[in-house]
Design a protein around this motif. Structure first.
Motif, PDB file in Angstrom:
ATOM      1  N   LYS A 145       0.865  -1.180   0.086  1.00 34.86           N
ATOM      2  CA  LYS A 145      -0.123   0.009   0.110  1.00 34.86           C
ATOM      3  C   LYS A 145       0.769   1.306   0.001  1.00 34.86           C
ATOM      4  O   LYS A 145       0.698   2.182  -0.863  1.00 34.86           O
ATOM      5  CB  LYS A 145      -0.933  -0.051   1.159  1.00 34.86           C
ATOM      6  CG  LYS A 145      -1.950   1.103   1.261  1.00 34.86           C
ATOM      7  CD  LYS A 145      -2.780   0.815   2.374  1.00 34.86           C
ATOM      8  CE  LYS A 145      -3.973   2.116   2.494  1.00 34.86           C
ATOM      9  NZ  LYS A 145      -3.642   3.401   2.272  1.00 34.86           N
ATOM     10  N   ARG A 147       3.778   1.573  -1.205  1.00 32.65           N
ATOM     11  CA  ARG A 147       4.664   1.579  -2.445  1.00 32.65           C
ATOM     12  C   ARG A 147       3.458   2.035  -3.279  1.00 32.65           C
ATOM     13  O   ARG A 147       4.137   3.039  -4.296  1.00 32.65           O
ATOM     14  CB  ARG A 147       5.032   0.307  -2.560  1.00 32.65           C
ATOM     15  CG  ARG A 147       6.335   0.292  -3.607  1.00 32.65           C
ATOM     16  CD  ARG A 147       6.972  -1.029  -4.246  1.00 32.65           C
ATOM     17  NE  ARG A 147       7.260  -1.997  -2.967  1.00 32.65           N
ATOM     18  CZ  ARG A 147       7.109  -3.050  -3.150  1.00 32.65           C
ATOM     19  NH1 ARG A 147       6.940  -3.896  -4.228  1.00 32.65           N
ATOM     20  NH2 ARG A 147       7.502  -4.136  -2.020  1.00 32.65           N
ATOM     21  N   HIS A 148       2.533   1.691  -3.273  1.00 35.00           N
ATOM     22  CA  HIS A 148       1.617   2.287  -4.384  1.00 35.00           C
ATOM     23  C   HIS A 148       1.031   3.645  -4.336  1.00 35.00           C
ATOM     24  O   HIS A 148       1.117   4.297  -5.176  1.00 35.00           O
ATOM     25  CB  HIS A 148       0.099   1.381  -4.323  1.00 35.00           C
ATOM     26  CG  HIS A 148       0.236  -0.140  -4.977  1.00 35.00           C
ATOM     27  ND1 HIS A 148      -0.662  -1.278  -4.513  1.00 35.00           N
ATOM     28  CD2 HIS A 148       1.204  -0.643  -5.940  1.00 35.00           C
ATOM     29  CE1 HIS A 148      -0.206  -2.245  -5.045  1.00 35.00           C
ATOM     30  NE2 HIS A 148       0.792  -1.720  -6.051  1.00 35.00           N
ATOM     31  N   ASP A 149       1.088   4.148  -2.913  1.00 41.07           N
ATOM     32  CA  ASP A 149       0.736   5.361  -2.660  1.00 41.07           C
ATOM     33  C   ASP A 149       1.859   6.301  -3.178  1.00 41.07           C
ATOM     34  O   ASP A 149       1.812   7.275  -3.546  1.00 41.07           O
ATOM     35  CB  ASP A 149       0.503   5.543  -1.096  1.00 41.07           C
ATOM     36  CG  ASP A 149      -0.769   5.021  -0.647  1.00 41.07           C
ATOM     37  OD1 ASP A 149      -1.611   4.734  -1.738  1.00 41.07           O
ATOM     38  OD2 ASP A 149      -0.748   4.856   0.670  1.00 41.07           O
ATOM     39  N   ARG A 152       1.562   6.676  -6.848  1.00 44.96           N
ATOM     40  CA  ARG A 152       0.499   7.462  -7.189  1.00 44.96           C
ATOM     41  C   ARG A 152       0.749   9.038  -6.961  1.00 44.96           C
ATOM     42  O   ARG A 152       0.448   9.868  -8.058  1.00 44.96           O
ATOM     43  CB  ARG A 152      -0.737   7.410  -6.318  1.00 44.96           C
ATOM     44  CG  ARG A 152      -1.618   6.031  -6.826  1.00 44.96           C
ATOM     45  CD  ARG A 152      -3.011   5.784  -6.111  1.00 44.96           C
ATOM     46  NE  ARG A 152      -3.349   4.369  -6.131  1.00 44.96           N
ATOM     47  CZ  ARG A 152      -3.571   3.477  -5.489  1.00 44.96           C
ATOM     48  NH1 ARG A 152      -3.042   3.624  -4.177  1.00 44.96           N
ATOM     49  NH2 ARG A 152      -3.829   2.390  -5.912  1.00 44.96           N
TER      50      ARG A 152
END
Length: 167
Positions: A145, A147-149, A152
């Protein structure tokens, strides 16, 4: 000095006999009830009644079972007149076996109950491994999460929770 002399009859330990009680020679009590009744014979606990020959005999305390030459087990009475010695022995064996069986069953049930109360080593190990997997999975989710943030944010795709939060 004569034993029991002027003080009256004495027992082996030195105490006087109760008044009116006569001291009998050993074995005389049983043989004098021969050809009498079973009830009279069995008043003395050391006596044995033989129905086959209506004899009151001394119980052979050094032997567990009566020798056949003395009296057959089915004809012998000891303690009570209405139960023969053979039936008494069988009843005692059945009663003793039942008690031993009951104790064994109770012990087995208690051991099984105690064993079921605490988890065994295999169950403990499986629960520990399952908990470790769950913790690692939560760590990976949090890591993914974050890493994805970051990705983004880098590309401007980060969605704010509330669009009015800027104001």
């Amino acid at each position: 000095m004569v034993p029991g002399g002027a003080r009256g009859p004495m027992l082996r330990c030195g105490l006087p006999l109760a008044s009116g009680a006569a001291q009998e020679p050993p074995g005389a009590g049983c043989s004098q009830n021969t050809n009498g009744s079973c009830e009279e014979c069995l008043k003395n606990v050391s006596c044995l009644w033989c129905n086959a020959n209506n004899a009151c005999l001394d119980y052979p305390v050094r032997k567990i079972l009566l020798p056949g030459s003395l009296c057959k087990l089915s004809s012998a009475r000891w303690g009570v007149c209405w139960v023969n010695f053979e039936a008494l022995i069988i009843a005692m064996l059945v009663l003793g076996g039942t008690v031993l069986l009951g104790i064994t069953v109770c012990c087995c049930c208690c051991c099984r109950w105690k064993r079921s109360q605490k988890p065994d080593k295999g169950e403990e190990r499986a629960m520990r491994e399952q908990e470790e997997r769950r913790v690692r999975q939560e760590e990976r989710r949090a890591e993914m999460k974050s890493r994805h943030d970051e990705i983004r944010k880098k590309y401007g795709l980060f969605k704010e929770q509330n669009p009015c939060a800027k104001f």
